[in-house]
Design a protein around this motif. Sequence first.
Motif, PDB file in Angstrom:
ATOM      1  N   SER A  17     -31.040  14.400  47.076  1.00  0.00           N
ATOM      2  CA  SER A  17     -32.269  14.446  46.292  1.00  0.00           C
ATOM      3  C   SER A  17     -33.184  13.322  46.749  1.00  0.00           C
ATOM      4  CB  SER A  17     -31.947  14.294  44.807  1.00  0.00           C
ATOM      5  OG  SER A  17     -33.141  14.202  44.056  1.00  0.00           O
ATOM      6  N   VAL A  18     -34.471  13.493  46.555  1.00  0.00           N
ATOM      7  CA  VAL A  18     -35.396  12.422  46.910  1.00  0.00           C
ATOM      8  C   VAL A  18     -35.399  11.315  45.870  1.00  0.00           C
ATOM      9  CG1 VAL A  18     -36.887  13.882  48.293  1.00  0.00           C
ATOM     10  CG2 VAL A  18     -37.331  13.657  45.863  1.00  0.00           C
ATOM     11  N   ALA A  19     -34.902  11.588  44.687  1.00  0.00           N
ATOM     12  CA  ALA A  19     -34.824  10.594  43.623  1.00  0.00           C
ATOM     13  C   ALA A  19     -33.402  10.038  43.571  1.00  0.00           C
ATOM     14  CB  ALA A  19     -35.191  11.213  42.283  1.00  0.00           C
ATOM     15  N   ALA A  20     -33.305   8.712  43.540  1.00  0.00           N
ATOM     16  CA  ALA A  20     -31.982   8.094  43.447  1.00  0.00           C
ATOM     17  C   ALA A  20     -31.449   8.327  42.037  1.00  0.00           C
ATOM     18  CB  ALA A  20     -32.083   6.610  43.738  1.00  0.00           C
ATOM     19  N   MET A  21     -30.370   9.068  41.944  1.00  0.00           N
ATOM     20  CA  MET A  21     -29.811   9.365  40.635  1.00  0.00           C
ATOM     21  C   MET A  21     -28.334   9.686  40.779  1.00  0.00           C
ATOM     22  SD  MET A  21     -31.578  13.102  40.545  1.00  0.00           S
ATOM     23  CE  MET A  21     -31.176  13.843  39.088  1.00  0.00           C
ATOM     24  N   THR A  22     -27.627   9.502  39.696  1.00  0.00           N
ATOM     25  CA  THR A  22     -26.225   9.902  39.651  1.00  0.00           C
ATOM     26  C   THR A  22     -26.080  10.923  38.531  1.00  0.00           C
ATOM     27  OG1 THR A  22     -25.703   8.077  38.164  1.00  0.00           O
ATOM     28  CG2 THR A  22     -25.374   7.680  40.507  1.00  0.00           C
ATOM     29  N   LEU A  23     -25.260  11.874  38.768  1.00  0.00           N
ATOM     30  CA  LEU A  23     -25.043  12.918  37.777  1.00  0.00           C
ATOM     31  C   LEU A  23     -24.145  12.401  36.658  1.00  0.00           C
ATOM     32  CD1 LEU A  23     -24.471  15.966  40.109  1.00  0.00           C
ATOM     33  CD2 LEU A  23     -26.506  15.418  38.806  1.00  0.00           C
ATOM     34  N   PRO A  24     -24.448  12.771  35.431  1.00  0.00           N
ATOM     35  CA  PRO A  24     -23.569  12.355  34.339  1.00  0.00           C
ATOM     36  C   PRO A  24     -22.237  13.089  34.452  1.00  0.00           C
ATOM     37  CG  PRO A  24     -25.255  13.853  33.527  1.00  0.00           C
ATOM     38  CD  PRO A  24     -25.578  13.564  34.961  1.00  0.00           C
ATOM     39  N   LEU A  25     -21.181  12.371  34.293  1.00  0.00           N
ATOM     40  CA  LEU A  25     -19.845  12.956  34.380  1.00  0.00           C
ATOM     41  C   LEU A  25     -19.204  12.962  33.009  1.00  0.00           C
ATOM     42  CD1 LEU A  25     -18.566  11.214  37.630  1.00  0.00           C
ATOM     43  CD2 LEU A  25     -19.527  13.497  37.404  1.00  0.00           C
ATOM     44  N   ARG A  26     -18.425  13.961  32.745  1.00  0.00           N
ATOM     45  CA  ARG A  26     -17.683  14.029  31.504  1.00  0.00           C
ATOM     46  C   ARG A  26     -16.211  13.803  31.835  1.00  0.00           C
ATOM     47  NH1 ARG A  26     -14.953  18.650  31.779  1.00  0.00           N
ATOM     48  NH2 ARG A  26     -15.868  20.443  32.792  1.00  0.00           N
ATOM     49  N   PRO A  27     -15.439  13.352  30.883  1.00  0.00           N
ATOM     50  CA  PRO A  27     -14.015  13.172  31.157  1.00  0.00           C
ATOM     51  C   PRO A  27     -13.358  14.518  31.463  1.00  0.00           C
ATOM     52  CG  PRO A  27     -14.587  12.445  28.914  1.00  0.00           C
ATOM     53  CD  PRO A  27     -15.821  12.944  29.553  1.00  0.00           C
ATOM     54  N   ASP A  28     -12.462  14.513  32.411  1.00  0.00           N
ATOM     55  CA  ASP A  28     -11.784  15.733  32.821  1.00  0.00           C
ATOM     56  C   ASP A  28     -10.544  15.920  31.950  1.00  0.00           C
ATOM     57  OD1 ASP A  28     -11.152  17.994  34.179  1.00  0.00           O
ATOM     58  OD2 ASP A  28     -10.364  16.990  35.948  1.00  0.00           O
ATOM     59  N   LYS A  29     -10.723  16.619  30.821  1.00  0.00           N
ATOM     60  CA  LYS A  29      -9.624  16.848  29.892  1.00  0.00           C
ATOM     61  C   LYS A  29      -9.385  18.343  29.766  1.00  0.00           C
ATOM     62  CE  LYS A  29     -11.570  13.935  26.720  1.00  0.00           C
ATOM     63  NZ  LYS A  29     -11.804  13.481  25.357  1.00  0.00           N
ATOM     64  N   VAL A  30      -8.134  18.721  29.743  1.00  0.00           N
ATOM     65  CA  VAL A  30      -7.776  20.117  29.548  1.00  0.00           C
ATOM     66  C   VAL A  30      -7.665  20.374  28.052  1.00  0.00           C
ATOM     67  CG1 VAL A  30      -6.058  21.894  29.995  1.00  0.00           C
ATOM     68  CG2 VAL A  30      -6.549  20.176  31.741  1.00  0.00           C
ATOM     69  N   THR A  31      -8.424  21.359  27.571  1.00  0.00           N
ATOM     70  CA  THR A  31      -8.361  21.727  26.154  1.00  0.00           C
ATOM     71  C   THR A  31      -8.307  23.246  26.061  1.00  0.00           C
ATOM     72  OG1 THR A  31     -10.743  21.923  25.884  1.00  0.00           O
ATOM     73  CG2 THR A  31      -9.803  19.734  25.549  1.00  0.00           C
ATOM     74  N   ASP A  32      -7.921  23.727  24.899  1.00  0.00           N
ATOM     75  CA  ASP A  32      -7.905  25.163  24.695  1.00  0.00           C
ATOM     76  C   ASP A  32      -9.248  25.660  24.188  1.00  0.00           C
ATOM     77  OD1 ASP A  32      -7.936  24.256  22.109  1.00  0.00           O
ATOM     78  OD2 ASP A  32      -6.161  25.341  21.466  1.00  0.00           O
ATOM     79  N   GLY A  33     -10.170  24.768  23.966  1.00  0.00           N
ATOM     80  CA  GLY A  33     -11.489  25.145  23.479  1.00  0.00           C
ATOM     81  C   GLY A  33     -11.544  25.345  21.993  1.00  0.00           C
ATOM     82  N   ALA A  34     -10.411  25.359  21.319  1.00  0.00           N
ATOM     83  CA  ALA A  34     -10.327  25.546  19.871  1.00  0.00           C
ATOM     84  C   ALA A  34     -11.029  26.818  19.423  1.00  0.00           C
ATOM     85  CB  ALA A  34     -10.875  24.324  19.139  1.00  0.00           C
ATOM     86  N   ARG A  35     -11.031  27.844  20.273  1.00  0.00           N
ATOM     87  CA  ARG A  35     -11.688  29.097  19.919  1.00  0.00           C
ATOM     88  C   ARG A  35     -10.801  30.299  20.256  1.00  0.00           C
ATOM     89  NH1 ARG A  35     -17.302  29.775  22.224  1.00  0.00           N
ATOM     90  NH2 ARG A  35     -17.348  31.264  20.537  1.00  0.00           N
ATOM     91  N   ALA A  36      -9.507  30.108  20.288  1.00  0.00           N
ATOM     92  CA  ALA A  36      -8.602  31.182  20.675  1.00  0.00           C
ATOM     93  C   ALA A  36      -8.763  32.404  19.775  1.00  0.00           C
ATOM     94  CB  ALA A  36      -7.162  30.691  20.652  1.00  0.00           C
ATOM     95  N   ASP A  37      -8.903  32.199  18.484  1.00  0.00           N
ATOM     96  CA  ASP A  37      -9.042  33.341  17.564  1.00  0.00           C
ATOM     97  C   ASP A  37     -10.322  34.126  17.843  1.00  0.00           C
ATOM     98  OD1 ASP A  37      -6.658  32.732  16.315  1.00  0.00           O
ATOM     99  OD2 ASP A  37      -7.620  31.484  14.778  1.00  0.00           O
TER     100      ASP A  37
END
Length: 95
Positions: free
Chosen positions: A54-74
């Motif tokens: 990119s022409v703009a100096a920037m870093t992408l925001p990162l989220r923690p890499d956690k495995v979850t079930d999404g709490a939406r199985a039902d």
Amino acid sequence: MSLDKATVARIATLARIKVPEADREALGQELNQILHWVEQLDQVDTAGVEPMTSVAAMTLPLRPDKVTDGARADDILKNAPGAMHGFFTVPKVVE
């Protein structure tokens, strides 16, 4: 590098585009200008220049890499044609 009408016709054939005979001269001139510009870029000294995304100096925001079930199985299983004990049920394919 200079492109003549025959080369322009060959490029058009390879690109599978129809270029009328009357337009080949003008297209050849445009392609020659593009090639001249690329040759000018080739002369630029890029030693020590780091690659950029990119022409703009920037870093992408990162989220923690956690495995979850999404709490939406039902909710997800409601869309399934069949479900049992929290899993999708599918027809038997091997006897």
